[in-house]
Design an enzyme around this catalytic site. Structure first.
Site, short mmCIF file in Angstrom:
data_model
loop_
_atom_site.label_atom_id
_atom_site.label_comp_id
_atom_site.label_asym_id
_atom_site.label_seq_id
_atom_site.Cartn_x
_atom_site.Cartn_y
_atom_site.Cartn_z
N GLU A 12 53.44 -18.37 -6.20
CA GLU A 12 53.17 -19.30 -7.31
C GLU A 12 52.80 -20.71 -6.85
O GLU A 12 52.51 -21.55 -7.69
CB GLU A 12 54.39 -19.35 -8.24
CG GLU A 12 54.66 -18.01 -8.90
CD GLU A 12 55.73 -18.08 -9.97
OE1 GLU A 12 56.62 -18.94 -9.86
OE2 GLU A 12 55.66 -17.27 -10.91
N LYS A 32 55.10 -19.78 -1.54
CA LYS A 32 56.45 -19.83 -2.11
C LYS A 32 57.19 -18.55 -1.73
O LYS A 32 58.39 -18.53 -1.51
CB LYS A 32 56.33 -19.93 -3.63
CG LYS A 32 57.64 -19.93 -4.37
CD LYS A 32 57.40 -20.02 -5.87
CE LYS A 32 58.70 -19.99 -6.65
NZ LYS A 32 58.49 -19.90 -8.10
N GLN A 33 56.45 -17.44 -1.68
CA GLN A 33 57.08 -16.13 -1.48
C GLN A 33 56.07 -15.16 -0.92
O GLN A 33 54.88 -15.44 -0.87
CB GLN A 33 57.59 -15.62 -2.82
CG GLN A 33 56.49 -15.33 -3.84
CD GLN A 33 57.01 -15.38 -5.25
OE1 GLN A 33 56.91 -16.39 -5.92
NE2 GLN A 33 57.55 -14.26 -5.71
N TRP A 56 57.85 -9.52 -13.53
CA TRP A 56 57.58 -8.33 -12.72
C TRP A 56 58.82 -7.91 -11.93
O TRP A 56 58.78 -6.92 -11.20
CB TRP A 56 56.43 -8.60 -11.74
CG TRP A 56 56.77 -9.53 -10.60
CD1 TRP A 56 57.58 -10.64 -10.67
CD2 TRP A 56 56.34 -9.44 -9.25
NE1 TRP A 56 57.65 -11.26 -9.45
CE2 TRP A 56 56.90 -10.55 -8.55
CE3 TRP A 56 55.52 -8.56 -8.55
CZ2 TRP A 56 56.68 -10.77 -7.19
CZ3 TRP A 56 55.30 -8.79 -7.20
CH2 TRP A 56 55.88 -9.89 -6.53
N ASP A 57 59.93 -8.65 -12.09
CA ASP A 57 61.10 -8.42 -11.23
C ASP A 57 61.66 -7.00 -11.31
O ASP A 57 62.39 -6.56 -10.42
CB ASP A 57 62.22 -9.42 -11.57
CG ASP A 57 61.78 -10.86 -11.40
OD1 ASP A 57 60.65 -11.19 -11.85
OD2 ASP A 57 62.53 -11.66 -10.83
C1 BGC Z 1 59.13 -16.13 -8.83
C2 BGC Z 1 58.55 -14.94 -9.56
C3 BGC Z 1 59.64 -14.26 -10.36
C4 BGC Z 1 60.31 -15.26 -11.28
C5 BGC Z 1 61.46 -14.67 -12.04
C6 BGC Z 1 59.81 -17.04 -9.82
O1 BGC Z 1 60.41 -18.09 -9.14
O2 BGC Z 1 58.12 -16.83 -8.16
O3 BGC Z 1 57.99 -14.03 -8.65
O4 BGC Z 1 59.12 -13.23 -11.12
O5 BGC Z 1 60.81 -16.33 -10.52
O6 BGC Z 1 62.46 -14.21 -11.19
#
Ligand code: BGC
Length: 799
Positions: A495, A616-617, A356-357
């Site tokens: 995540e 995590k985020q 989704w980046d």
């Molecule tokens: C993040 C995701 C991201 C992916 C690729 C993961 O560590 O949690 O949100 O899409 O990395 O950058």
């Protein structure tokens, strides 16, 4: 160290080499090559890697008692290989000589990698080696390496070896080493003429043929030197060796020009033929340098952000970020069938997959060169059928895009991943991040807002959008008791949480981010049917079997989706979040120091983050990142939930205290949401986000590839958060809010075909219209709007 427009490294540091290779990668949106030393092969210090956008291959491996299949962006033949020796001695290697000086410079303005070193060998001979390297920005199939060897205190025979090496494997990521990694099989080697060699290989499952041709020329004191060549050929490898005598004080320059084509390229008959042809037609290093530099000049003219600030380091790192963005996604990408790889074309982490980046990348492109976004959205469109099949297989209508995407758009998320801390293979449930679908729809809408590209919307965007809306409407289930719709069994962006602590099945219920995004998609889908030309809307209704009852259901869900709250106004990240344990942040910081990757730490301890209030985020906070408070307020109002102004700071404070920033995207989002309420803290978070790659703040993972989303996010923070740009409705709105550290910001913008120049200080906002396609552009500041005509400038006070 960074200075001016350059990233400069003094001295050779084997521990830093992987990081430097990633950060000194040169690319042009079609292919990229890591900044590895030309004489080096992959070993514990060096990892030369060359990647063509979209060139994937799948391999199966037996691990943990089962077979798993992974698709990787393939490491292609190493074209860099160039080394030399003196009087039949050892081939040059930094390990075998005494380095007298060593300097490497990435010139961001010209897209050049420079290396300059002096060494003394075992025989006491002192030699200087200077090289210049480019991956051509205008001629995407070409790259060039020029190496000058100066005999400082010796005369003798210099022998040079120039090779193309297709025996390489994908070995750039330690954690993947147990997996099969041999993607290439040799097809052909040969010489073309006196000066050029040729190599052709093929990926063993996807059957993509890859051809490289290299022309190596030798110059003595500036004059082309005729030399005898000796060729060595092995399956997948070809090298040419040649020698010449050099006098003390003299110089020899080796020029290697290469062409790279694959069978996926457009407008080719056969990739080998094209590579041969291109290398025969290519000019010398200086010619290529001139056109390459000009292409970069043009790019910078369009993309540069001038920031007047005492924080020079921040300004430079932002430039590094833009540089790598433009090397991954450029004009050369527009016409390719490729998406936005999360780790650039700079390494093998995440296998070159697309997540989704792009949500973090497109805003930067939309306001500068939206044509690139369009090309990247078409990558999604071409995989719409695969997403439809995935939805059907899961029992839904519409389209369900994968969390990780590669060649054909099937789900590429790994089923198991290795926790390097425990050595255990752990189930990976990240495919449950259905919110990627909302991101794709959001991106289509934002692209349209920035461009008004109705052709794209009608023929590509709307179909994806409506299919995604159908998917959300199918996933939402009605809860009779609550008279609310729910989305069950998914994962949000965070995540660390993939399920309830003691549940047998993964998945969480009513993730607030997912639910609100689904509502937004359904609202916009209804609007979209009104915006589209009536005949096209009818065609889509027929083709997608969209009936009045579907629209009625969308409308219902968009008014009755469930959002869970706790603690008087905190939006629960998901249902049940409130019941989780608080986490001992200080205890774990004391014990482990770096706790970015708490998931790995806890798993290694036999525990799980699922038990705790740890993220995590940014997850809930993503909502404040993507929507203005007005827009979000309107969504909550539609849902019948209270949304007071204090909701925002209260939620930010709550979640910021419970987030480890295990994803590089997280600091960007947090900085953004604090940009107005707490400028010093927002700036601190931005500076940390700027450290992520250049200083590899995430425990060395940058060596495996840059973090493209975070790079773009930092640039977009300056571009949009500081200016408050919003492309909503028919007004280009501004709401500037510069950090204390920034005195003045100047940037160019492309908005719906109009070309604007923007200058923001703490006192004023100045917008100049350089080129207008419409009679005027409507600019908004606070509650006022202004019509800006071509060649006019509006200056507005900000007090
Ligand atoms: C993040 C995701 C991201 C992916 C690729 C993961 O560590 O949690 O949100 O899409 O990395 O950058």
């Amino acid at each position: 160290m960074t200075r001016g427009w350059s990233l400069i490294y003094e001295g050779f540091d084997p521990d830093q080499e992987g990081l430097r290779e990633a950060l000194c990668t040169l690319g042009n949106g079609y292919f990229a090559t890591r900044g590895a030393a030309p004489e080096a092969q992959a070993d514990v210090v060096h990892y030369p890697g060359t990647y063509v956008a979209g060139c994937y291959n799948r391999l199966a491996t037996r691990v943990a008692g089962g077979v798993i299949e992974n698709e990787d962006l393939v490491n292609l033949p190493n074209w860099l290989l160039l080394t030399f020796r003196l009087d039949g001695g050892e081939w040059f290697s930094v390990n075998a000589v005494e380095l007298l000086s060593y300097r490497q410079e990435l010139d961001l303005g010209k897209g050049l990698l420079l290396r300059d070193l002096r060494f003394r060998d075992r025989e006491g001979r002192e030699t200087r080696l200077s090289s210049r390297r480019l991956v051509h920005m205008r001629q995407p199939h070409l790259a060039a390496l020029e190496t000058t060897i100066s005999a400082e205190n010796w005369s003798g025979r210099l022998e040079v070896r120039s090779a193309l090496d297709g025996r390489v494997v994908n070995a750039g990521v330690e954690r993947y080493r147990e997996l099969n990694n041999k993607h290439l099989e040799p097809l052909e080697t040969g010489t073309l003429d006196e000066e050029a060699i040729f190599l052709k290989v093929q990926t063993n499952r996807s059957e993509i043929r890859v051809a490289q041709a290299a022309r190596t020329r030798l110059f003595r004191d500036g004059e082309l030197a005729g030399v005898e060549r000796h060729t060595t050929e092995e399956p997948g490898y070809i090298a040419q060796e040649f020698g010449l005598d050099v006098e003390e004080g003299g110089q020899a320059t080796v020029e290697k020009i290469i062409a790279l084509y694959t069978s996926r390229d457009h407008a080719v008959s056969e990739c080998g033929h094209e590579a041969r042809k291109a290398v025969a037609r290519a000019g010398g290093f200086e010619d290529l340098l001139e056109s390459h530099t000009e292409a970069w000049e043009h790019l910078w003219r369009r993309f540069n952000i001038e920031m007047e600030t005492p924080a020079e380091q921040a300004a430079l790192v932002l430039r590094v970020h833009m540089f790598h963005l433009l090397q991954t996604l450029s004009l050369n990408t527009m016409d390719l069938d490729v998406g936005v790889p999360a780790r650039g074309l700079h390494g093998e982490a995440y296998r070159g997959h697309i997540f989704w980046d792009e949500l973090f990348v497109f805003p930067f492109l939309n306001l500068r060169m939206p044509e690139i976004t369009r090309g990247l959205l078409e990558y999604r469109y071409r995989r719409l059928d695969e997403a439809r099949a995935a939805a059907r297989a899961a029992g839904y209508r519409g389209a369900m895009y994968p969390w990780q995407s590669g060649s054909d758009g099937r789900e590429e998320s790994q089923k198991l991943h290795l926790n390097p801390l425990s050595g255990r293979w752990v189930a990976d449930n990240s495919h449950l991040q259905r919110h990627v679908n909302a991101a794709i729809a959001y991106n289509v809408w934002q692209y349209y807002q920035a461009t008004r590209d109705m052709e794209f919307l009608s023929f590509y965007g709307a179909e994806m959008f409506l299919e995604i809306a159908l998917f959300w409407a199918g996933v939402a289930t009605y809860n009779n008791e609550l008279d609310r719709y729910e989305i069950l069994g998914v994962m949000g962006p965070d995540e660390y949480h993939d399920g309830y602590p003691d549940a047998n099945e993964p998945g969480l219920d009513n993730n607030a981010y997912t639910n609100v995004m689904a509502v937004w998609v359904l609202c916009r889908a209804l609007e979209l049917l009104e915006v589209l030309p009536a005949d096209r809307a009818d065609e889509l209704r027929d083709a997608l079997d969209l009936g009045a009852e579907d629209l009625e259901r969308w409308s219902q869900i968009s008014r009755k989706m469930r959002i869970v709250f706790h603690d008087d106004g905190i939006i629960s990240q998901f249902e049940g979040y409130d019941g989780l344990e608080e986490f001992d942040w200080q205890g774990y910081r004391d014990k482990y120091g770096d706790i970015h990757r708490l998931d790995r730490i806890l798993e290694a301890e036999g525990d799980t983050p699922n038990r705790y209030k740890v993220s995590k985020q940014a997850d809930v906070l993503m909502l404040f990142y993507l929507f203005s408070s007005e827009e979000l307020g309107a969504l909550f109002k539609r849902l019948g939930y209270a949304f007071e102004y204090e909701t925002i700071p209260k939620n930010i404070e709550y979640y910021i205290q419970r987030t480890s920033h295990g994803s590089t995207l997280s600091q960007v989002v947090h900085s953004w949401v604090l940009a107005r309420s707490d400028r010093p803290r927002a700036w601190r978070l931005l500076t940390r986000a700027l450290e992520v790659d250049v200083n590899s703040a995430q425990k060395g993972t940058t060596a495996e590839g840059i973090h493209l989303g975070a790079m773009a996010g930092t640039v977009d923070l300056i571009q949009r958060a500081c200016t408050g740009i919003e492309t909503r409705g028919d007004v280009l709105r501004f709401n500037p809010c510069l950090p204390e550290e920034v005195r003045r910001l100047r940037l160019g913008l492309h908005y719906r075909g109009n070309s604007l120049d923007l200058e923001v200080t703490h006192e004023t906002l100045k917008v100049a219209a350089l080129r207008c396609v419409a009679e005027s552009v409507t600019i908004g500041l606070k509650d006022e709007t202004y019509a800006l005509k071509a060649l006019e400038t509006i200056e507005l006070p900000l007090s």
